[in-house]
Write a protein that holds these residues in place. Sequence first.
Motif, mmCIF file in Angstrom:
data_model
loop_
_atom_site.group_PDB
_atom_site.id
_atom_site.type_symbol
_atom_site.label_atom_id
_atom_site.label_comp_id
_atom_site.label_asym_id
_atom_site.label_seq_id
_atom_site.Cartn_x
_atom_site.Cartn_y
_atom_site.Cartn_z
ATOM 1 N N MET A 183 3.169 5.224 8.205
ATOM 2 C CA MET A 183 2.275 3.576 7.953
ATOM 3 C C MET A 183 1.343 3.677 6.206
ATOM 4 O O MET A 183 1.337 4.502 6.016
ATOM 5 N N PRO A 184 2.230 2.170 5.919
ATOM 6 C CA PRO A 184 1.510 2.479 4.589
ATOM 7 C C PRO A 184 -0.233 2.177 4.452
ATOM 8 O O PRO A 184 -0.428 2.024 5.857
ATOM 9 N N ALA A 185 -0.576 2.533 3.201
ATOM 10 C CA ALA A 185 -2.263 2.835 3.264
ATOM 11 C C ALA A 185 -2.142 1.252 3.645
ATOM 12 O O ALA A 185 -1.452 0.476 2.975
ATOM 13 N N SER A 186 -3.987 0.947 4.355
ATOM 14 C CA SER A 186 -4.170 -0.431 4.932
ATOM 15 C C SER A 186 -5.613 -0.597 5.062
ATOM 16 O O SER A 186 -6.353 0.511 4.904
ATOM 17 N N VAL A 187 -6.265 -1.740 4.987
ATOM 18 C CA VAL A 187 -7.970 -1.574 4.835
ATOM 19 C C VAL A 187 -8.146 -1.459 6.222
ATOM 20 O O VAL A 187 -8.043 -2.408 6.969
#
Length: 234
Positions: free
Chosen positions: A1-5
Amino acid sequence: MPASVRAVSSGLLDAVGSINVTKPTGAVSGDVLIACHSMVQGTLANMGTPTGGATWESLATRASGTDYDNKTKIWWKVAGGSEPANYGFTQNSSSTGVIAIAAVMGANTALTPVVAQTGNDAFSTSVPSPGITPAGDDDLELRWVSGQPDFETITWTVPATYTEEADLQAGGNSTGALASKQLTSGAATGSLNFTSLLTLGFRHGFTIAVASAGVPQTRRPVVSTAAVRRAANW
């Protein structure tokens, strides 16, 4: 999963020297925390290392003009297993200041975030944030801008395709905005402008790329041709 806020929290300081800013909602061990703090009076030395939990590390600093003009510090850390409910920040006790803390999930905790900065002391409604070369093709990009209004109420418009995470003003002369975007390429990004409702002086712009942890690869077992033949003849 990509980095996200995961979440963003914020704090406003109006002629006070310290504040406790709430930990972003839901932040857990292993999240990368990015703290952006801008103030308008005093020196960078007045902005001490934030307190609480795992140690905060300096990522970038910038000072404009004299002791009465904009100062910014950007901090980061990997959240530990015993993070508090609040983080302590300090500044000049006569200053106003704005703070935003972003909790980033799915980040590569082994890589220091990439950061670039720019500034301009002239007055304008346009506040540039610089381009940056991310570590990978799915980094999370955060952009923080700040400046000094002339004791008027300011609101922000963030660059197109970016999500506004914070729109802040303390007193009449300290304001900042935070925006985010999930990148889809490892190519260098360009300089982008935030727009303030009214003119600001001593403008600062920071761009931060937080690398994604990536998806672990599943290795297939290697089976020799001879083994396949033996199994067939068993």
